[in-house]
Design an enzyme around this catalytic site. Sequence first.
Site, mmCIF file in Angstrom:
data_model
loop_
_atom_site.group_PDB
_atom_site.id
_atom_site.type_symbol
_atom_site.label_atom_id
_atom_site.label_comp_id
_atom_site.label_asym_id
_atom_site.label_seq_id
_atom_site.Cartn_x
_atom_site.Cartn_y
_atom_site.Cartn_z
ATOM 1 N N GLU A 85 -12.849 2.807 5.368
ATOM 2 C CA GLU A 85 -12.778 2.242 6.713
ATOM 3 C C GLU A 85 -14.059 2.361 7.547
ATOM 4 O OE1 GLU A 85 -9.156 4.668 7.246
ATOM 5 O OE2 GLU A 85 -8.461 2.979 8.440
ATOM 6 N N GLN B 299 0.836 -1.208 0.000
ATOM 7 C CA GLN B 299 0.000 0.000 0.000
ATOM 8 C C GLN B 299 0.868 1.255 0.000
ATOM 9 O OE1 GLN B 299 -2.763 -2.037 3.298
ATOM 10 N NE2 GLN B 299 -3.371 0.071 2.972
ATOM 11 N N ARG C 95 -5.016 7.528 16.978
ATOM 12 C CA ARG C 95 -6.369 7.486 16.428
ATOM 13 C C ARG C 95 -7.358 6.874 17.429
ATOM 14 N NH1 ARG C 95 -9.131 8.544 11.590
ATOM 15 N NH2 ARG C 95 -7.337 8.938 10.259
HETATM 16 N N1 MTE Z 1 -11.452 -2.798 0.241
HETATM 17 C C1 MTE Z 1 -10.900 -3.877 -0.363
HETATM 18 N N2 MTE Z 1 -11.645 -4.563 -1.252
HETATM 19 N N3 MTE Z 1 -9.636 -4.287 -0.082
HETATM 20 C C2 MTE Z 1 -8.851 -3.624 0.835
HETATM 21 O O1 MTE Z 1 -7.706 -4.013 1.082
HETATM 22 N N4 MTE Z 1 -8.717 -1.761 2.447
HETATM 23 C C3 MTE Z 1 -9.472 -0.856 3.302
HETATM 24 C C4 MTE Z 1 -10.515 -0.090 2.499
HETATM 25 N N5 MTE Z 1 -11.289 -1.009 1.701
HETATM 26 C C5 MTE Z 1 -9.414 -2.480 1.507
HETATM 27 C C6 MTE Z 1 -10.727 -2.095 1.143
HETATM 28 C C7 MTE Z 1 -8.632 0.112 3.994
HETATM 29 S S1 MTE Z 1 -7.867 -0.341 5.418
HETATM 30 C C8 MTE Z 1 -8.476 1.390 3.527
HETATM 31 S S2 MTE Z 1 -7.555 2.528 4.379
HETATM 32 C C9 MTE Z 1 -9.107 1.848 2.281
HETATM 33 O O2 MTE Z 1 -9.830 0.810 1.645
HETATM 34 C C10 MTE Z 1 -8.015 2.379 1.352
HETATM 35 O O3 MTE Z 1 -8.501 2.803 0.137
HETATM 36 P P1 MTE Z 1 -9.145 4.256 -0.104
HETATM 37 O O4 MTE Z 1 -8.283 5.243 0.629
HETATM 38 O O5 MTE Z 1 -9.081 4.402 -1.556
HETATM 39 O O6 MTE Z 1 -10.515 4.192 0.466
HETATM 40 N N1 LUZ Z 2 -2.315 5.511 8.535
HETATM 41 C C1 LUZ Z 2 -1.617 6.549 9.030
HETATM 42 C C2 LUZ Z 2 -3.646 5.419 8.711
HETATM 43 O O1 LUZ Z 2 -0.402 6.592 8.872
HETATM 44 N N2 LUZ Z 2 -2.279 7.539 9.654
HETATM 45 C C3 LUZ Z 2 -3.609 7.526 9.860
HETATM 46 O O2 LUZ Z 2 -4.164 8.446 10.457
HETATM 47 C C4 LUZ Z 2 -4.333 6.416 9.390
HETATM 48 N N3 LUZ Z 2 -5.645 6.317 9.589
HETATM 49 C C5 LUZ Z 2 -6.290 5.251 9.153
HETATM 50 C C6 LUZ Z 2 -5.608 4.260 8.495
HETATM 51 N N4 LUZ Z 2 -4.293 4.344 8.271
HETATM 52 MO MO1 MOS Z 3 -6.196 1.388 5.958
HETATM 53 S S1 MOS Z 3 -5.952 0.670 7.896
HETATM 54 O O1 MOS Z 3 -5.772 2.956 6.358
HETATM 55 O O2 MOS Z 3 -4.834 0.773 5.235
#
Ligand code: MTE
Ligand code: LUZ
Ligand code: MOS
Length: 751
Positions: free
Chosen positions: A704, A191, A304
Site C-alpha cells: 500500500e 481477499q 487508520r
Molecule cells: N497489487 C496488485 N497487483 N493487485 C492488487 O490487488 N492490492 C494492494 C497491494 N498491491 C493489490 C496490489 C493492496 S490494497 C494490498 S493490502 C496489498 O497489495 C496486499 O498484499 P500484500 O499484503 O501481500 O502486500
Molecule cells: N484492513 C483492516 C486493512 O481490516 N485493517 C487494517 O488496518 C487495514 N489496513 C490497511 C488495509 N486494510
Molecule cells: Mo488492502 S486496502 O489492505 O486490501
Amino acid sequence: MINIDALNHVQGKSIYMDDREELKGTLYAVPFDFPVAHARLHQIVTDEAQNCPGIVKVLTAADIPGENQIGGIIPDEPLFAEHEVHFWGQVGGLVIGTSEHACRLARKKIRANYDPLPAVTDPRVAKSKDMLISPPRTFRCGDTAQAWSSCDHIITGRADSNGQEHLYIETQGAYAWIKEDGSVYVASSTQGPTAVQKTIAKVLGLPMHKVEIDTVRLGGGFGGKEDQATPWAVMAALAAKVTGRPVKLALHRMDDMRMTGKRHPYSTDFRIGLSKDLKILAYEATFFQNAGAAADLSPAILERTLFHCTNAYYIPNVSATAWSCKTNLPPNTAFRGFGGPQGKFAIECAIATAARVIGVKPHEIQSANLVKDGDTFPYGQIIKNAEARHSWETCTSGFGLDEVIHEVDAFNRSNFRFKKGYAVQPICFGISFTNTMMNHARALVHVYQDGSVVVSTAAVEMGQGVNTKLLQIASDIFGVDPSRVRIESTNTLRIANTSPTAASAGADLNGKALTLACEAITARFKDLLREELGWTDVIFRHGKATDRVSKNFIMWEELVLKAFQKRISLSEHAHYYTPEIFFDKTKEKGHPFAYHVYGTAIVEVTLDCLKGTYEFDRVRIVHDFGNSMNHDVDLGQVEGGLVQGIGWMTMEEIVYNDDGKLLSNALSTYKVPDIYSVPKVIEVKHLETSGPDLAIRKSKAVGEPPLMYGLGAYFALRHAVLAFNPEAEISFDAPYTPEKIFRDLYKKPVT
Ligand code: MTE
Ligand code: LUZ
Ligand code: MOS
C-alpha cells in the site's frame, strides 16, 4: 526469482474464477437492483421475470434460510433489500437461469413498488442530521488549546478528496455448488476467504465446517475484495442451495461499478499552527468520512485516517476527530491505504496553505517537521528506526531538488502557455492491522516422500506477488530448487480462521507462519541426522543437507525418505502472531504497528495553461524496502501504487447526482491512468536499511505505501497552476482534473 505467475499470465493460461471448468448443469445468476437511492420498499414483483425463457428461479429475501445479514464489523447490511432501499445499486434479489443472457433479459421484467425517500449524499449533511455509522473517534496529544497562543502563524482551511473505483480487471464473482452431505463449495474471488465462509454459514444457516471457500488468485483486489467479495459468493451459494445445481455469478462491469463501494470520499476541516522557524506546533482536524449506507469496513478505515493524520511529521499538539457519516451511497470500503491517504491529504493541504500564507516553499515546512527516533505519534507509539529524514535527504540530495527548483523557476519565467510544477512527497505508513486481534496467520506444509513440497497459507495472490515470496521462503529454508515447491490455492479447509490478505501484511504474516512450519520440519531432520550420523551443524542448500563440521552430506530426497522410514512427520501446521503490538481504544493510545514504512518522492509536471491538460515529466522516489526479498516484484508494487495514487489525485472522478445515481458508471465516463498518462520517467531508488525483525526476512511490506506518493501529483499541479495565476483563491478538491485546473487557471482573485 521472477514472479511465478508471469509466464502463465502473458500466455493467458492463468485461471481466474470465471475460467474454472464448469460442472454439468451449471446455472448462472444475475443480481437485480432498483433505480432509487432511498425508498420504502413494499413489494417486489417477479412473476413476469420468472416466466421468461431459461429462467429457473428468482430469489428474494424470503428465500433466505438463515439470516438476511452480511455486515462484518456492524450487522447493519442485508444481503437482499427487504423493507427499505438504502442506495442505488443495492441488490434486491437474484435471477437464476440457464444462461447469463437469459437472466439479463428477465431482469428487465422485475417490478417493484416503493415510495421514494430523500437521499443524502454529502457527509456533512449526514453529520448535521446525526446520521452516523459509529460514534466519532478523537486522537489527541499535547494540548492544542494552549499551543495556539505560542504559534506565530495559524492557518485554517478545508480539504476534500473524492472516492476511487477499484477497477480490478476481474470483476466480483463466485462459483458455488452443493456436495453430497449438503455442504457447499465456493470458488470465490475474495481477499478474505474466512469472511466469505462465515457469512455464507450465517445466511444459509449452516455451521462453518460445511462451507469450503477456495481462492486460486484474483485479477486484482486493491481492497475492493477485502469485504465486498462476500455478498456475491453468498448469493452464488444460496442459489446453489435453492436450485440444487452449480451456480456461477460474475458481475458485469457496469453492475460492479454501480453495486459496489469505493474508496471513501472525505471532507476535512483543518487548523495548523507554526512557529517562526516553521515548526508545526499544533494541528487540529475534523474528518467527515462518507461511509455510504452501511458500515462495511468504515470504522476501521476511519481509525487508520486518524493514525496517519500527521503523515511523516512530528507534531507535539494534535487533536483529530473523525466522523463516519451514513449516506445513501453504496457502502464505501477498503482501498489501498485504507483511509491513510485521506488523512495524509489533509495535512499536506494544511502545509501547502501555510506555505502560501507564510511565503515559503511547502517542502521547507515538510523538511522542518519530519519524525525522528524518540518522537511519539499522537496515538502513543514511540518512533524507532525512523527513516523519514534518511529517505528525504537521500531523495532531495541524490536527485538534486535544488536543480529541479532552479529548472522549474527558469522554465516558468520564460514560458507563458506552459508552466511546470513540482512537489516533494514524504510518506510514513504503519504496518499491521490496526485491530491487533487480526494480526495472525497459519501455514500448512507437506513434504512428500519424493521430496517435493506443497504449501498452503491464508495469503491470497492478487497480482502483488505474495505467492512468489512464499515460494522463495520455502525453497530457501529447505535448500531445494523452487521447482520442487508448489503453492496451493487459499482454502478454508486447509487454513482456518484467517484474516484477509490486506493491510500490506500478507507476506509478513503468512511468510512468518510458513517460516515456522518449514523450520519445524528441518529441526526434525537435524535431530535425525544428529542421532543417526552424529552431525551437529547441518545446513540445507543446493538440494542437500550438509554437515559443516564433517563436510558430509545427504541428498534432500534421500533424507526425506529416511525420515519417513523412521516414522518422522513430514508435515507441519504452524501459527504466527505479531508480538509487541497492542492498542487501548479507551485511551486511543498504544503500539499498534509492528513497524513503519517510509519514503520520499519528487514529482514534476508540465501544465498546458491553454488547455488545462498536463503531463508528469518525472517521478523519482527513494523508497524504504528494508531488505527486499524480491526487487522486481517490489518495484512493480511501487510503480503500480504510484500510478494508482496519481489516478486518484488527478483524473479518476466518481460522480453521483443529487439523487444518488452513479453517473461515472462505465469506463467511458470514468478515466483511469493509461500508458499515456503515466509519468514519462519513474525512477525508484532503494534506501539502504537493514529492515526490522517483524518484517518477513527484514523485507518491509510494500503493497500500500507507494500509493501515497501520488499525493505529490496533486501538489505539483497546484504549484504549476499558481505559477500561472499566483493570486488565485483555489480550494482543495481532489481529483485535480483538467476541468478544475482550467477553472483555477483563469479564476480572478477575490477582491
Ligand atoms: N497489487 C496488485 N497487483 N493487485 C492488487 O490487488 N492490492 C494492494 C497491494 N498491491 C493489490 C496490489 C493492496 S490494497 C494490498 S493490502 C496489498 O497489495 C496486499 O498484499 P500484500 O499484503 O501481500 O502486500
Ligand atoms: N484492513 C483492516 C486493512 O481490516 N485493517 C487494517 O488496518 C487495514 N489496513 C490497511 C488495509 N486494510
Ligand atoms: Mo488492502 S486496502 O489492505 O486490501
